[in-house]
Enzyme design. Structure first.
Site, PDB file in Angstrom:
ATOM      1  N   GLU A 448     -64.883  19.900 -18.877  1.00 43.75           N
ATOM      2  CA  GLU A 448     -64.438  19.475 -17.551  1.00 43.75           C
ATOM      3  C   GLU A 448     -64.546  20.665 -16.593  1.00 43.75           C
ATOM      4  O   GLU A 448     -64.041  21.754 -16.885  1.00 43.75           O
ATOM      5  CB  GLU A 448     -62.993  18.964 -17.609  1.00 43.75           C
ATOM      6  CG  GLU A 448     -62.909  17.606 -18.299  1.00 43.75           C
ATOM      7  CD  GLU A 448     -61.476  17.084 -18.453  1.00 43.75           C
ATOM      8  OE1 GLU A 448     -61.281  15.871 -18.344  1.00 43.75           O
ATOM      9  OE2 GLU A 448     -60.563  17.904 -18.689  1.00 43.75           O
ATOM     10  N   ASN A 486     -57.556  14.336 -21.128  1.00 47.90           N
ATOM     11  CA  ASN A 486     -56.230  14.373 -21.756  1.00 47.90           C
ATOM     12  C   ASN A 486     -55.287  13.375 -21.111  1.00 47.90           C
ATOM     13  O   ASN A 486     -54.443  12.773 -21.767  1.00 47.90           O
ATOM     14  CB  ASN A 486     -55.623  15.773 -21.651  1.00 47.90           C
ATOM     15  CG  ASN A 486     -56.268  16.728 -22.642  1.00 47.90           C
ATOM     16  OD1 ASN A 486     -56.967  16.290 -23.546  1.00 47.90           O
ATOM     17  ND2 ASN A 486     -56.048  18.013 -22.449  1.00 47.90           N
TER      18      ASN A 486
END
Ligand code: NAI
Length: 683
Positions: A448, A486
Site C-alpha cells: 500500500e 487491514n
C-alpha cells in the site's frame, strides 16, 4: 473495444538473407509482444507466402527488449462472451501453428525474455528452440492461472517434446522454467549467451539435426493401463490446491490428457472455460495487477541505495527483498544480534530461492549490516520499520531528516499510525510517504502506497516506481486508520472471534471461509499473523470504525496464547507449524460464511465511500493481492457486482435485525455511482 489502428498496423518484419527467412515480431504500439488476432493473421499470411519459396529455413525472433512473446492478448478475451467464438479463436491459432509446423524447411524460435502461453505454443510448433541464457528468459504455459488451458495445441505438443509427466506438471502449475531447466527437460535445443543467439539459430537451421522428441520412457505415463492411475494421482494433488467448483481448468486439463484429446477437443474445452465466470474473474484480477504495474512505471524512482531502519520481522524482510532485487541496502537496528539474525534469515532465503552460489553471494554483498546507521547519509530512500510507537517514530524521523540527503525519499512501514502524526517535527513532510508491506514480504505481492496530507506527488510516484522495481504491486491508499486491506479484513476477523465466542467450533468457522474461497480460514489466519498483532490493530481501529473487540481475543493474548509463534493461540500448533484441528464437514455453513463475508463487504463499501481508494478495482486489487481473497470471484467489488448491491444490503439489514448494529448497511450501499466508477485501465 474496437481497435482498428491495431488491425492495420504491421506487427511482423520479414527479411530474407542467404536463403533464410527472418521473421521479427514487433507488435505496434506496445512494449511487449502479444498474439492478438490481428498479429496471428499477419503471421499466417507470412507463412503462406514463405511456404512457396525455396528457403533453407525460418527464424522467428522478437524485436522487444522485454522478451519473445508474452502470450495471447488477454484484453481480447474480455470481449468474448460466446464459447463458440472462443473456440474459433483457438482453431485459428491451431491452424496457423500447424502450418508453421509443416513448412517444407526447418523453423527455429530464437527466444529471449518471456516466452509464455500462446508464445510458448508458437515455439513448440517450431522445429527448434534456441534460448538466450540469462535470468530474464522464462518459458511456460501459465494459462491455468487465468482459469483456462493452452488452446493452440500446447496440451498436445508439450507432452510430445518433454514427456507426459513434465508436460502435465508445467500445464497444471502454470510455472515457468529457466533456460537451464528448459534444456534439461528437452524444451530447449540450445542455450547460448546473448551475442550468440542469432548465430546459434542460423547454425541449427543449416545443420538441421532433427527435432527433439521425448524419449519413449518419458511417454510411459501415457500408456493406456497407466493413464487412469496417473490421472487419479494428479487429481488428488490438484484437489489439495484447487476446488473443482472454483477452479475447473486443472481438472479439464487432466480430462483432456486422459482422453488423448485432439485439437478440436482442446479448442472446444477452451471455448467453454474462457467464457466461464472463473476465467473472467481471474482475467480481471490479472489485468488490474497489470494496471498497478503500469501506474508504477509511470515515473522514475532514481533509487539505488536503500537504508532500512528496524531489522525485525518486517524491516529484515524488506531489506532482504530489496537486496534480492538488485538494490544496495544498509540495514540498521539497535543491537548487533538483531542484525545478525536478519542477515542469517536473508542468507537462508537466498540459498533456497536463488540456488546459484554466485548469485547468493552477490545478493548477500548488497545487503550490509549497519549498526551505526552510516548508510543513512548516502541513501536515496530511507524505510522505517521500527516498533509501532508514535514517539519513537517521530524522534527517529527528526534524526533521519538531519542526517539524510536533501533529495532522499522517506517511507514508513507503519500499519496504524497516521502519516501526518509521524511527520510532525519534519521540516519537509512532503517527502514522507507510507510504504505498507505485508507479512511475509517475499510472498505478499501488494504494497500500500500511503498518501499523507503532505506527501508530494513526486514522492508518491517514486515510491510506486520503487515498489514496481521490487516486483510488487503498488496500490494508492489514503492515510486513514487501517488503510485499505487491514481495515476491510478486521471486521471479518472479529466476526470469526465472535462466532468462536458463541461456541461455534473453530474448524467449522475456518471451513466456512475456505469453502467460500478464502485461502485460509480467519481463525487460522489470526493465529498465523499473531493474536497480539491482531489485537493491537483491532484496538487502533475500534474507535474510528466503531468495532466491538470480543473479550475472547484479549483473554487469549493475556494468557500468552499468541498463535503460531507461541505454539498456542486459538489452535494448538505442532512442532512442524501445523494447527491441530479436527476435520470439519463441508457445505453446511452458509450462515457462518454469510456473517463473515458480509462484514467484509460492508467495510469494502465504506472504504470506497470514504475515498480510501478511488475505484472498485482498487478494492479488488488490494484484497486479492493483499489477502488472497477468493481470486475466482475477482475480489469483493466484483463479487458484489455479480450478486447486485441491493440484495446484499438487504441481507445486511436482515442480519442487523438479528445480530445488532455491526451489520447495519453502510450508507455507501445506496450511492450507486460508487459501484459504477471507471476501471483502472480506463484511466
Ligand atoms: P519488530 O518488533 O519485529 O521489529 C522492530 C525492530 O525495530 C526491532 O528489531 C527493534 O530492535 C528495532 N528498533 C526499535 N526502535 C529502533 C530505533 N530507534 N532504531 C533502530 N531500530 C529500532 O516489529 P515488526 O513486526 O517488524 O514491525 C515493524 C513495523 O512494521 C511496525 O510499524 C508495524 O506496525 C509494521 N508492520 C508490521 C507487520 C507485521 O505483520 N508484523 C505488517 C505490516 C507492517
Amino acid at each position: 473495444m474496437n481497435r482498428p489502428e491495431a488491425m492495420q498496423a504491421t506487427h511482423w518484419q520479414l527479411e530474407i538473407r542467404n536463403d533464410i527467412a527472418w521473421l521479427t515480431f514487433d507488435v505496434a504500439g506496445q512494449s511487449a509482444n502479444v498474439l492478438s488476432r490481428a498479429a496471428l493473421e499477419q503471421f499466417e499470411q507470412h507463412l503462406t507466402n514463405l511456404a512457396e519459396r525455396p528457403l533453407k529455413g525460418l527464424i522467428i525472433r522478437s524485436a522487444k527488449p522485454s522478451g519473445f512473446i508474452a502470450g495471447a492478448d488477454v484484453r481480447e478475451f474480455q470481449e468474448i462472451s460466446d464459447p463458440a467464438v472462443a473456440a474459433e479463436l483457438a482453431r485459428t491459432g491451431q491452424r496457423i501453428f500447424r502450418q508453421l509446423e509443416s513448412l517444407p524447411f526447418p523453423s527455429v524460435a530464437a527466444i529471449h525474455g518471456f516466452c509464455l502461453g500462446g508464445g510458448m505454443e508458437l515455439a513448440l510448433a517450431c522445429t527448434y528452440r534456441v534460448l538466450r541464457e540469462d535470468p530474464a528468459t522464462r518459458l511456460g504455459l501459465p494459462e491455468v492461472r487465468l482459469g483456462i488451458h493452452p488452446g493452440f495445441a500446447g496440451t498436445i505438443r508439450m507432452p510430445l517434446i518433454v514427456g507426459d509427466f513434465i508436460a502435465l506438471d508445467l500445464i497444471l502449475s502454470g510455472r515457468t522454467v529457466s533456460p537451464k531447466e528448459a534444456r534439461a527437460i528437452g524444451l530447449a535445443d540450445e542455450i547460448v549467451p546473448e551475442r550468440h543467439l542469432l548465430r546459434a539459430a542460423e547454425n541449427i537451421v543449416r545443420t538441421n539435426p532433427g527435432a527433439r522428441r521425448a524419449p519413449w520412457f518419458k511417454r510411459i505415463p501415457n500408456w493406456k493401463p497407466l493413464r487412469r492411475l496417473v490421472v487419479k494421482y494428479l487429481t488428488k494433488r490438484v484437489a489439495g490446491k484447487a476446488h473443482p467448483d472454483h477452479y475447473p481448468a486443472p481438472y479439464r486439463i487432466l480430462e483432456l490428457w486422459q482422453q488423448r484429446a485432439n485439437e478440436e477437443q482442446e479448442a472446444f474445452s477452451l471455448g467453454e472455460l474462457l467464457v466461464s465466470r472463473t476465467s473472467r474473474n481471474l482475467v480481471h484480477v490479472f489485468l488490474i495487477g497489470e494496471d498497478l504495474k503500469r501506474h508504477g512505471r509511470a515515473q522514475a524512482h532514481g533509487i539505488r541505495h536503500v537504508h532500512v531502519i528496524g531489522a525485525g520481522v518486517m524491516g529484515g524482510d524488506i531489506a532482504m527483498w530489496a537486496a534480492n532485487k538488485g538494490f544496495r541496502v544498509t540495514l540498521q537496528d539497535q543491537k548487533p544480534e538483531i542484525l545478525a539474525r536478519a542477515l542469517k534469515r536473508a542468507g537462508e532465503f537466498y540459498k533456497k530461492s536463488l540456488k546459484d552460489p554466485r548469485m547468493v553471494q552477490e545478493a548477500m554483498d548488497r545487503l550490509m549490516p549497519d549498526l551505526n546507521g552510516d548508510g543513512l547519509q548516502r541513501a536515496d530512500l530511507v524505510i522505517e520499520a521500527i516498533v509501532e510507537k508514535v514517539d519513537a517514530k517521530q524522534a527517529l524521523f527528526r534524526d533521519v531528516e538531519r542526517r539524510a540527503r536533501r533529495d532522499a525519499l522517506f517511507a514508513s512501514n507503519t500499519s496504524s499510525i497516521p502519516l501526518e502524526t509521524i511527520a510532525q517535527g519534519l521540516s519537509d513532510p512532503s517527502r514522507l510517504v507510507g510504504l505498507h508491506f505485508f507479512n511475509p514480504v517475499a510472498k505478499m505481492q501488494l504494497v500500500e502506497i500511503v498518501r499523507g496530507s503532505y506527501s508530494s506527488d513526486e514522492a508518491l510516484g517514486r515510491a510506486r516506481a520503487f515498489t514496481t522495481a521490487l516486483d510488487r504491486l503498488p496500490l494508492d491508499v489514503k492515510s486513514s486508520p487501517g488503510f485499505l486491506v487491514n481495515r476491510i479484513l478486521m471486521p471479518y476477523l472479529l466476526e470469526a472471534v465472535k462466532l468462536a465466542e458463541e461456541g461455534v467450533a473453530l474448524e467449522t468457522i475456518d471451513r466456512a471461509a475456505t469453502d467460500f474461497g478464502m485461502p485460509m480460514g480467519p481463525i487460522e489466519l489470526g493465529d498465523v499473523v499473531g493474536l497480539d498483532i491482531c489485537y493491537s490493530v483491532a484496538q487502533v481501529l475500534a474507535g474510528p470504525l466503531k468495532l466491538d473487540v470480543p473479550a475472547l481475543l484479549a483473554n487469549l493474548v493475556n494468557e500468552g496464547r499468541l498463535g503460531k509463534k507461541s505454539g498456542r493461540g486459538f489452535y494448538e500448533w505442532d512442532a512442524k507449524g501445523h494447527p491441530q484441528k479436527p476435520k470439519a464437514e463441508r457445505n453446511v455453513y452458509a450462515p457462518i460464511a454469510e456473517r463473515l463475508i458480509l462484514r467484509l463487504l460492508n467495510e469494502a463499501v465504506a472504504c470506497l465511500r470514504e475515498g480510501v481508494v478511488n475505484q472498485p478495482d482498487a478494492v479488488d486489487a488490494g484484497m486479492v493481492y493483499g489477502t488472497g481473497f477468493a481470486p475466482f470471484l475477482g475480489g469483493p467489488m466484483r463479487y458484489i457486482a455479480s450478486l447486485g448491491e441491493t440484495g446484499i444490503s438487504h441481507s445486511l439489514y436482515r442480519l442487523s435485525q438479528e445480530y445488532g448494529k455491526r451489520f447495519e448497511p453502510d450508507p455507501g450501499w445506496s450511492q450507486t455511482e460508487l459501484f459504477r466508477q471507471p476501471s483502472m485501465s480506463d484511466e
